[in-house]
Design a protein around this motif. Structure first.
Motif, PDB file in Angstrom:
ATOM      1  N   LEU A  66       0.875  -1.174   0.000  1.00  0.00           N
ATOM      2  CA  LEU A  66       0.000   0.000   0.000  1.00  0.00           C
ATOM      3  C   LEU A  66       0.909   1.221   0.000  1.00  0.00           C
ATOM      4  O   LEU A  66       1.648   1.447   0.961  1.00  0.00           O
ATOM      5  N   ILE A  67       0.856   1.994  -1.090  1.00  0.00           N
ATOM      6  CA  ILE A  67       1.688   3.180  -1.210  1.00  0.00           C
ATOM      7  C   ILE A  67       0.895   4.411  -0.800  1.00  0.00           C
ATOM      8  O   ILE A  67      -0.160   4.700  -1.361  1.00  0.00           O
ATOM      9  N   VAL A  68       1.390   5.119   0.218  1.00  0.00           N
ATOM     10  CA  VAL A  68       0.818   6.415   0.585  1.00  0.00           C
ATOM     11  C   VAL A  68       1.476   7.438  -0.334  1.00  0.00           C
ATOM     12  O   VAL A  68       2.647   7.769  -0.189  1.00  0.00           O
ATOM     13  N   ASP A  69       0.704   7.908  -1.309  1.00  0.00           N
ATOM     14  CA  ASP A  69       1.240   8.720  -2.403  1.00  0.00           C
ATOM     15  C   ASP A  69       1.146  10.200  -2.047  1.00  0.00           C
ATOM     16  O   ASP A  69       0.092  10.819  -2.157  1.00  0.00           O
ATOM     17  N   ILE A  70       2.274  10.762  -1.626  1.00  0.00           N
ATOM     18  CA  ILE A  70       2.291  12.146  -1.166  1.00  0.00           C
ATOM     19  C   ILE A  70       2.608  13.113  -2.298  1.00  0.00           C
ATOM     20  O   ILE A  70       2.104  14.227  -2.343  1.00  0.00           O
ATOM     21  N   THR A  74      -0.947  -1.970  -7.975  1.00  0.00           N
ATOM     22  CA  THR A  74      -0.515  -1.739  -6.601  1.00  0.00           C
ATOM     23  C   THR A  74      -1.492  -0.791  -5.901  1.00  0.00           C
ATOM     24  O   THR A  74      -1.916   0.206  -6.481  1.00  0.00           O
ATOM     25  N   LYS A  75      -1.845  -1.111  -4.662  1.00  0.00           N
ATOM     26  CA  LYS A  75      -2.791  -0.268  -3.921  1.00  0.00           C
ATOM     27  C   LYS A  75      -2.152   1.077  -3.592  1.00  0.00           C
ATOM     28  O   LYS A  75      -0.971   1.154  -3.232  1.00  0.00           O
ATOM     29  N   VAL A  76      -2.943   2.152  -3.718  1.00  0.00           N
ATOM     30  CA  VAL A  76      -2.453   3.508  -3.483  1.00  0.00           C
ATOM     31  C   VAL A  76      -3.457   4.262  -2.626  1.00  0.00           C
ATOM     32  O   VAL A  76      -4.671   4.163  -2.830  1.00  0.00           O
ATOM     33  N   LEU A  77      -2.938   5.019  -1.653  1.00  0.00           N
ATOM     34  CA  LEU A  77      -3.760   5.937  -0.863  1.00  0.00           C
ATOM     35  C   LEU A  77      -3.218   7.337  -1.069  1.00  0.00           C
ATOM     36  O   LEU A  77      -2.062   7.618  -0.747  1.00  0.00           O
ATOM     37  N   GLU A  78      -4.035   8.222  -1.633  1.00  0.00           N
ATOM     38  CA  GLU A  78      -3.602   9.602  -1.837  1.00  0.00           C
ATOM     39  C   GLU A  78      -3.515  10.323  -0.499  1.00  0.00           C
ATOM     40  O   GLU A  78      -4.450  10.313   0.292  1.00  0.00           O
ATOM     41  N   TYR A  79      -2.380  10.950  -0.246  1.00  0.00           N
ATOM     42  CA  TYR A  79      -2.153  11.651   1.017  1.00  0.00           C
ATOM     43  C   TYR A  79      -3.011  12.908   1.107  1.00  0.00           C
ATOM     44  O   TYR A  79      -3.125  13.666   0.150  1.00  0.00           O
ATOM     45  N   ALA A 118      -6.032  -3.755  11.226  1.00  0.00           N
ATOM     46  CA  ALA A 118      -6.837  -3.485  10.032  1.00  0.00           C
ATOM     47  C   ALA A 118      -6.021  -3.769   8.769  1.00  0.00           C
ATOM     48  O   ALA A 118      -4.793  -3.812   8.810  1.00  0.00           O
ATOM     49  N   PHE A 119      -6.712  -3.972   7.662  1.00  0.00           N
ATOM     50  CA  PHE A 119      -6.092  -4.237   6.359  1.00  0.00           C
ATOM     51  C   PHE A 119      -5.079  -5.391   6.455  1.00  0.00           C
ATOM     52  O   PHE A 119      -3.892  -5.227   6.144  1.00  0.00           O
ATOM     53  N   PRO A 120      -5.520  -6.570   6.896  1.00  0.00           N
ATOM     54  CA  PRO A 120      -4.589  -7.685   7.101  1.00  0.00           C
ATOM     55  C   PRO A 120      -3.908  -8.176   5.827  1.00  0.00           C
ATOM     56  O   PRO A 120      -2.860  -8.834   5.895  1.00  0.00           O
ATOM     57  N   THR A 142       3.068  -4.632   3.121  1.00  0.00           N
ATOM     58  CA  THR A 142       4.087  -3.581   3.029  1.00  0.00           C
ATOM     59  C   THR A 142       3.428  -2.215   2.948  1.00  0.00           C
ATOM     60  O   THR A 142       2.447  -2.032   2.221  1.00  0.00           O
ATOM     61  N   ILE A 143       3.967  -1.257   3.695  1.00  0.00           N
ATOM     62  CA  ILE A 143       3.523   0.128   3.621  1.00  0.00           C
ATOM     63  C   ILE A 143       4.672   0.958   3.060  1.00  0.00           C
ATOM     64  O   ILE A 143       5.797   0.894   3.558  1.00  0.00           O
ATOM     65  N   THR A 144       4.392   1.730   2.003  1.00  0.00           N
ATOM     66  CA  THR A 144       5.392   2.625   1.429  1.00  0.00           C
ATOM     67  C   THR A 144       4.946   4.071   1.612  1.00  0.00           C
ATOM     68  O   THR A 144       3.795   4.414   1.328  1.00  0.00           O
ATOM     69  N   ILE A 145       5.852   4.900   2.100  1.00  0.00           N
ATOM     70  CA  ILE A 145       5.600   6.345   2.204  1.00  0.00           C
ATOM     71  C   ILE A 145       6.395   7.014   1.083  1.00  0.00           C
ATOM     72  O   ILE A 145       7.619   7.018   1.096  1.00  0.00           O
TER      73      ILE A 145
END
Length: 250
Positions: free
Chosen positions: A52-56, A71-76, A93-95, A99-102
């Motif tokens: 899960l990429i936190v896309d800043i 690839t899963k993305v969360l917009e910052y 949560a989100f089992p 991997t978390i990417t910042i």
């Protein structure tokens, strides 16, 4: 008295459940990857599993049309949003997310500073400087960043933090040193948090990518993972994680 005893018993049981061995408490790799724009930092992070990429900084656009485009993305949106995500992850949560990417942690620092100066501007009724942070805001932002990265480190997930490069002249040697794009104090703190701090390079002439993980006089990098060469050719997540697993008998 009974309620107090039950509370103490509950705390002791919780502590006992959290006790483990060094081997059992080191199952997830934490990496800080630094590099120039276009060196392939986002693409490298996408090679990690169930990411899960936190896309800043909107860097995930480079993955469109590649094998990593799903690839899963969360917009910052804000520090608060990121803190809530970390809290939820720590609660299980989100089992399916391994991997978390910042992307990127250096841009996160800049956004955090902007949030602080904007908040101060609003609270002051428009009398403070909206665009120039004072020393107090820099100090508060550094501490906020340290706490966020420490919280990421404590998650039972793999962590990849991406950073741009800052070049700084070493006063002792006169050499230009490449390091993560933070204040000098915060960069030192970050170096202590991660298992690997790698410098990703891209050779435009050959199209080859390498990642340096052993420190030199001109690069502030490091590795706690044994079995890695000083410079890894064609770096992908599995190269580093396999070495990590072998070291920790995972």
């Amino acid at each position: 008295m009974t309620d107090k005893k039950e509370e103490v018993d509950e705390i002791l049981a919780s502590l006992e459940a959290r006790i483990g061995t060094v081997a059992t408490k080191n199952k997830h790799l934490k990496m800080l990857v630094i590099g120039d724009p276009g060196s392939g930092k986002t693409t490298f992070s996408a090679t990690a599993p169930n990411n899960l990429i936190v896309d800043i900084e909107k860097g995930t656009a480079v993955l469109v049309g590649t094998e990593f485009q799903d690839t899963k993305v969360l917009e910052y949106k804000s520090f608060y949003q990121l803190e809530m995500l970390i809290k939820k992850l720590s609660e299980g949560a989100f089992p399916d997310v391994e991997t978390i990417t910042i992307d990127s942690i250096s841009e996160l620092g800049k956004r955090g500073l902007e949030e602080l100066t904007e908040d101060k501007y609003v609270k002051s009724g428009g009398t403070s400087n909206r665009f120039v942070a004072e020393v107090s805001e820099h100090s508060e932002n550094n501490e906020h960043m340290r706490r966020i990265v420490s919280s990421l480190r404590d998650l039972e997930r793999n962590i990849i933090c991406i950073s741009h490069i800052r070049e700084q002249v070493d006063k002792r040697t006169g050499l230009t040193v490449k390091r993560a794009d933070f204040s000098e104090r915060l960069a030192g703190t970050m170096n202590g948090i991660f298992d690997i701090v790698g410098l990703l390079r891209f050779d435009a002439e050959t199209g080859e990518r390498t990642m340096q993980v052993h420190p030199t006089k001109d690069a502030l990098v490091k590795t706690r993972v044994n079995g890695l060469p000083a410079v890894v050719d064609d770096p992908k997540w599995d190269i580093f994680f396999n070495a990590f697993k072998a070291q920790h008998n995972i």
